[in-house]
Every structure is written in structure tokens, then in C-alpha cells.
Design a protein around this motif. Structure first.
Motif, mmCIF file in Angstrom:
data_model
loop_
_atom_site.group_PDB
_atom_site.id
_atom_site.type_symbol
_atom_site.label_atom_id
_atom_site.label_comp_id
_atom_site.label_asym_id
_atom_site.label_seq_id
_atom_site.Cartn_x
_atom_site.Cartn_y
_atom_site.Cartn_z
ATOM 1 N N ALA A 1 0.827 -1.212 0.000
ATOM 2 C CA ALA A 1 0.000 0.000 0.000
ATOM 3 C C ALA A 1 0.858 1.257 0.000
ATOM 4 C CB ALA A 1 -0.933 -0.009 1.206
ATOM 5 N N VAL A 2 2.009 1.200 0.656
ATOM 6 C CA VAL A 2 2.927 2.340 0.732
ATOM 7 C C VAL A 2 4.333 1.817 0.445
ATOM 8 C CG1 VAL A 2 1.509 3.601 2.400
ATOM 9 C CG2 VAL A 2 3.272 2.020 3.217
ATOM 10 N N PRO A 3 5.261 2.678 0.031
ATOM 11 C CA PRO A 3 6.627 2.216 -0.234
ATOM 12 C C PRO A 3 7.260 1.587 0.999
ATOM 13 C CG PRO A 3 6.290 4.419 -1.128
ATOM 14 C CD PRO A 3 5.076 4.108 -0.286
ATOM 15 N N LEU A 4 8.004 0.502 0.784
ATOM 16 C CA LEU A 4 8.693 -0.148 1.887
ATOM 17 C C LEU A 4 9.964 0.620 2.238
ATOM 18 C CD1 LEU A 4 8.488 -3.914 0.825
ATOM 19 C CD2 LEU A 4 6.882 -2.619 2.231
ATOM 20 N N THR A 5 10.309 0.611 3.504
ATOM 21 C CA THR A 5 11.568 1.228 3.920
ATOM 22 C C THR A 5 12.723 0.313 3.544
ATOM 23 O OG1 THR A 5 11.574 0.163 6.098
ATOM 24 C CG2 THR A 5 10.375 2.260 5.893
ATOM 25 N N ASP A 6 13.934 0.837 3.565
ATOM 26 C CA ASP A 6 15.104 0.023 3.257
ATOM 27 C C ASP A 6 15.213 -1.160 4.209
ATOM 28 O OD1 ASP A 6 15.796 1.658 1.159
ATOM 29 O OD2 ASP A 6 17.258 2.832 2.302
ATOM 30 N N HIS B 1 15.614 -11.017 -5.980
ATOM 31 C CA HIS B 1 15.541 -9.622 -6.411
ATOM 32 C C HIS B 1 14.102 -9.156 -6.248
ATOM 33 C CE1 HIS B 1 16.315 -5.962 -8.656
ATOM 34 N NE2 HIS B 1 15.208 -6.203 -9.325
ATOM 35 N N LEU B 2 13.914 -8.026 -5.551
ATOM 36 C CA LEU B 2 12.570 -7.521 -5.286
ATOM 37 C C LEU B 2 12.191 -6.456 -6.309
ATOM 38 C CD1 LEU B 2 12.699 -7.065 -1.393
ATOM 39 C CD2 LEU B 2 12.130 -9.116 -2.712
ATOM 40 N N ASN B 3 11.110 -6.704 -7.044
ATOM 41 C CA ASN B 3 10.499 -5.684 -7.892
ATOM 42 C C ASN B 3 9.340 -5.086 -7.105
ATOM 43 O OD1 ASN B 3 12.155 -5.867 -10.122
ATOM 44 N ND2 ASN B 3 10.936 -7.451 -11.114
ATOM 45 N N LEU B 4 9.453 -3.816 -6.772
ATOM 46 C CA LEU B 4 8.524 -3.196 -5.834
ATOM 47 C C LEU B 4 7.474 -2.381 -6.569
ATOM 48 C CD1 LEU B 4 11.209 -2.005 -3.280
ATOM 49 C CD2 LEU B 4 9.846 -4.093 -3.191
ATOM 50 N N ASP B 5 6.216 -2.578 -6.188
ATOM 51 C CA ASP B 5 5.102 -1.843 -6.781
ATOM 52 C C ASP B 5 4.221 -1.328 -5.647
ATOM 53 O OD1 ASP B 5 3.569 -0.790 -8.805
ATOM 54 O OD2 ASP B 5 2.412 -2.614 -9.126
ATOM 55 N N VAL B 6 3.732 -0.098 -5.780
ATOM 56 C CA VAL B 6 2.861 0.499 -4.771
ATOM 57 C C VAL B 6 1.444 0.586 -5.330
ATOM 58 C CG1 VAL B 6 2.369 2.549 -3.392
ATOM 59 C CG2 VAL B 6 4.735 1.825 -3.751
ATOM 60 N N ASP B 7 0.484 0.038 -4.567
ATOM 61 C CA ASP B 7 -0.922 0.058 -4.969
ATOM 62 C C ASP B 7 -1.770 0.383 -3.741
ATOM 63 O OD1 ASP B 7 -3.453 -0.298 -5.913
ATOM 64 O OD2 ASP B 7 -3.211 -2.402 -6.488
ATOM 65 N N ILE C 1 1.209 -6.664 2.375
ATOM 66 C CA ILE C 1 1.895 -6.815 1.099
ATOM 67 C C ILE C 1 1.431 -8.085 0.396
ATOM 68 C CG2 ILE C 1 3.974 -5.573 1.796
ATOM 69 C CD1 ILE C 1 5.335 -8.293 2.188
ATOM 70 N N THR C 2 1.615 -8.089 -0.917
ATOM 71 C CA THR C 2 1.443 -9.296 -1.719
ATOM 72 C C THR C 2 2.773 -9.582 -2.403
ATOM 73 O OG1 THR C 2 -0.909 -8.910 -2.147
ATOM 74 C CG2 THR C 2 0.251 -10.344 -3.675
ATOM 75 N N VAL C 3 3.209 -10.824 -2.355
ATOM 76 C CA VAL C 3 4.472 -11.229 -2.967
ATOM 77 C C VAL C 3 4.179 -12.317 -3.992
ATOM 78 C CG1 VAL C 3 6.767 -12.199 -2.585
ATOM 79 C CG2 VAL C 3 5.739 -10.718 -0.848
ATOM 80 N N ARG C 4 4.648 -12.102 -5.230
ATOM 81 C CA ARG C 4 4.495 -13.123 -6.271
ATOM 82 C C ARG C 4 5.871 -13.581 -6.719
ATOM 83 N NH1 ARG C 4 4.364 -13.124 -11.797
ATOM 84 N NH2 ARG C 4 4.247 -10.852 -11.940
ATOM 85 N N VAL C 5 6.109 -14.877 -6.593
ATOM 86 C CA VAL C 5 7.361 -15.491 -7.047
ATOM 87 C C VAL C 5 6.977 -16.546 -8.078
ATOM 88 C CG1 VAL C 5 9.430 -16.757 -6.407
ATOM 89 C CG2 VAL C 5 8.433 -15.109 -4.806
ATOM 90 N N GLY C 6 7.214 -16.234 -9.342
ATOM 91 C CA GLY C 6 6.765 -17.133 -10.404
ATOM 92 C C GLY C 6 5.253 -17.212 -10.394
ATOM 93 N N ASP C 7 4.727 -18.427 -10.304
ATOM 94 C CA ASP C 7 3.272 -18.618 -10.273
ATOM 95 C C ASP C 7 2.722 -18.654 -8.855
ATOM 96 O OD1 ASP C 7 3.172 -18.806 -13.048
ATOM 97 O OD2 ASP C 7 3.559 -20.960 -13.034
ATOM 98 N N GLU C 8 3.594 -18.553 -7.858
ATOM 99 C CA GLU C 8 3.159 -18.644 -6.461
ATOM 100 C C GLU C 8 2.914 -17.251 -5.885
ATOM 101 O OE1 GLU C 8 4.622 -20.657 -2.226
ATOM 102 O OE2 GLU C 8 5.848 -20.805 -4.033
ATOM 103 N N VAL C 9 1.780 -17.082 -5.223
ATOM 104 C CA VAL C 9 1.409 -15.791 -4.639
ATOM 105 C C VAL C 9 1.281 -15.939 -3.130
ATOM 106 C CG1 VAL C 9 -0.316 -13.958 -4.530
ATOM 107 C CG2 VAL C 9 0.226 -15.028 -6.720
ATOM 108 N N ILE C 10 1.976 -15.074 -2.399
ATOM 109 C CA ILE C 10 1.864 -15.003 -0.941
ATOM 110 C C ILE C 10 1.131 -13.714 -0.638
ATOM 111 C CG2 ILE C 10 3.109 -14.982 1.266
ATOM 112 C CD1 ILE C 10 5.520 -16.170 -0.287
ATOM 113 N N ASP C 11 -0.125 -13.816 -0.254
ATOM 114 C CA ASP C 11 -0.966 -12.624 -0.096
ATOM 115 C C ASP C 11 -1.190 -12.328 1.386
ATOM 116 O OD1 ASP C 11 -2.775 -10.579 -0.248
ATOM 117 O OD2 ASP C 11 -3.945 -11.473 -1.857
ATOM 118 N N GLY C 12 -0.676 -11.184 1.843
ATOM 119 C CA GLY C 12 -0.857 -10.784 3.228
ATOM 120 C C GLY C 12 -1.508 -9.424 3.338
#
Length: 271
Positions: free
Chosen positions: A208-213, A232-238, A245-256
Motif C-alpha cells: 500500500a505504501v513504499p517499503l523502507t530500506d 531480487h525484489l520488484n517493488l510496486d505500490v498500490d 503486502i502481496t508477494v508473487r514469485v513465479g506462479d506462487e502468490v503469498i498474499d498478506g
């Protein structure tokens, strides 16, 4: 690829690595030369069938490739392609797919040598997000009626001087020579290839907001431990995800995300 093509591609990758490790080789030029051969064989179906014909001797095919390409591309590219046609390929199109991969890998190697590989990875991801958010831009880049030079000129006006040269070359080549792929699929393939240069996986992280370092470092460490490889993290803000956060690695989605948790709560109440 499988069978003979997989073995041939593995051997070609090793030869390319040897070339890109050689400080006397102009890797960016090699990438352009391999891309030119890719375009030639993609266009000339009969030629690529001759060069992959299992009934023909490997040395004869290598000599034919050398005669055709000498003076048109650099010596390193001639030698690499000659070696590839000596190998056996399951399908003639596999040779073109392999050449395209090697051209892209060479450009990424050039970026890695210049210490710009991380920048290229990020720029490819951001360009994909820009295309996804602009229907007009996507339509212009995928318009079958538009010429390749016109698309290339549009991209250079958008990317020239604003991205690493390798990023510009990779994107221009993808758009002007799509070879039947969607723009999104091509960009994802390039992103994976870039990550593979450092034996890393790619995680698309939406928050939802940019992640801190600190948050990025902690998330990267957790994912690396989970998958057993550097990430490698590709970061998107929505903002619509509300939180988490939602994390997608290949076809696997970790939705939190909060949205996901609210939806899950609603499903439990309804059940």
C-alpha cells in the motif's frame, strides 16, 4: 526446450560465458550481432531448416553459416553461431529461440560488467508497469500496422537517456521483434533472465505504501531463506491493497494484504 535442444543450448551458454568473460570482446556489439542473426533465421525459415537438418553433417552446416555471416557480423558471433549449428536441435525454431536468449544474455552481461545490472532489472520492471497503466502506449507498441522503425523511434524517445543503454536495447528489440509473444510475456522473460545472471529469483512485491530500506532487507532475507536462493525484489505500490503486502514469485502468490484478509473473513462469515 528438451532433449537435443536443451543440450545444445547448454553448450552455447558455456561458449557465450567464455566470450563475455573475455575483456577484449565488445559484449554489447556481440549482443547486437546475435540479435541480427536471430532476426535473419526467424525470417528465413528455409535457411534455419537447412542449418538444423540432422541429415546434414555438422561441419558442413557450420561452414555454410560462416560463409553467410562472415563480413555481416563480428567474428565472435560467427564462431558462436557456427558452433551452435554443429549441434543437434529437436526443432529448427529452437535454434532461433536459443540465439535470442544468447543475445539478451549478452546485453545483460554488458550491464553486469558496467555494474548496472540492478538498474536494468528495475528499469525493465518499471517499464512493464508503465505499459500496464497506459492502454494508449501499449496499443502503440503492439499495433501490427505500425512499422518496426516507428516503434523503435517511439521507444528511443521514451527511454533514451533515461535508462541504461542495455535496457533500451532489450526493450526496443522485444517490441520490434516480438516473435509472436505478448509484450508482458516478453518483459517477464527478460526479468527472469536478468535475475538468473546472479542466480537470483524475482519477487514482485505489491504494498500500500513504499517499503523502507529495512523492510526491503528483511523481506529479501526471509524470501531467500524460504526459497533457498537470493531474491531480487520488484517493488510496486498500490493504495487499493489498504495494507500489508502481496508477494508473487513465479506462479506462487503469498498474499498478506488487508483486502485479502477482509475477503477471507467475509467468506468465513458467509460459510
Amino acid at each position: 526446450m528438451n532433449g537435443a535442444s536443451r543440450e545444445a543450448l547448454a553448450a552455447a551458454r558455456e561458449r557465450l560465458d567464455a566470450l563475455t568473460d573475455n575483456t577484449s570482446v565488445d559484449v554489447a556489439k556481440l549482443a547486437g550481432d546475435l540479435a541480427a542473426v536471430t532476426a535473419l533465421l526467424d525470417r528465413e525459415v528455409s535457411l534455419r531448416r537447412v542449418l538444423t537438418d540432422p541429415a546434414q553433417a555438422g561441419e558442413a552446416k557450420a561452414e555454410l553459416a560462416a560463409r553467410l555471416l562472415s563480413g555481416q557480423v563480428g567474428g565472435e558471433a560467427v564462431d558462436l553461431v557456427s558452433g551452435m549449428v554443429r549441434s543437434r536441435w529437436s526443432y529448427s525454431r529452437d535454434l532461433v529461440d536459443a540465439l535470442e536468449e544468447l543475445a539478451n544474455t549478452a546485453d545483460l552481461s554488458a550491464a553486469q560488467k558496467a555494474g548496472a545490472l540492478d538498474d536494468v532489472e528495475d528499469e525493465l520492471f518499471r517499464f512493464g508497469r508503465i505499459v500496464a497503466s497506459s492502454t494508449e502506449l501499449r496499443a502503440a507498441l503492439t499495433d501490427k500496422a505500425a512499422t518496426a522503425p516507428a516503434k523503435g523511434q517511439l521507444l528511443r524517445s521514451l527511454l533514451g537517456g533515461k535508462t541504461d543503454p542495455a535496457t533500451e536495447r532489450l526493450v526496443v528489440r522485444l517490441v520490434t521483434q516480438p516473435r509472436g509473444r505478448s509484450l508482458e510475456a516478453g518483459l517477464e522473460s527478460l526479468s527472469k533472465l536478468a535475475a538468473a545472471r546472479r542466480d537470483r529469483m524475482v519477487a514482485v512485491v505489491t504494498s500500500a505504501v513504499p517499503l523502507t530500506d529495512q523492510q526491503k532487507q528483511r523481506l529479501g532475507a526471509v524470501l531467500a531463506k524460504l526459497y533457498g536462493r537470493q531474491m531480487h525484489l520488484n517493488l510496486d505500490v498500490d493504495p487499493t491493497v489498504l495494507g500489508g503486502i502481496t508477494v508473487r514469485v513465479g506462479d506462487e502468490v503469498i498474499d498478506g494484504t488487508v483486502v485479502n484478509r477482509l475477503a477471507e473473513a467475509a467468506r468465513r462469515l458467509a460459510g
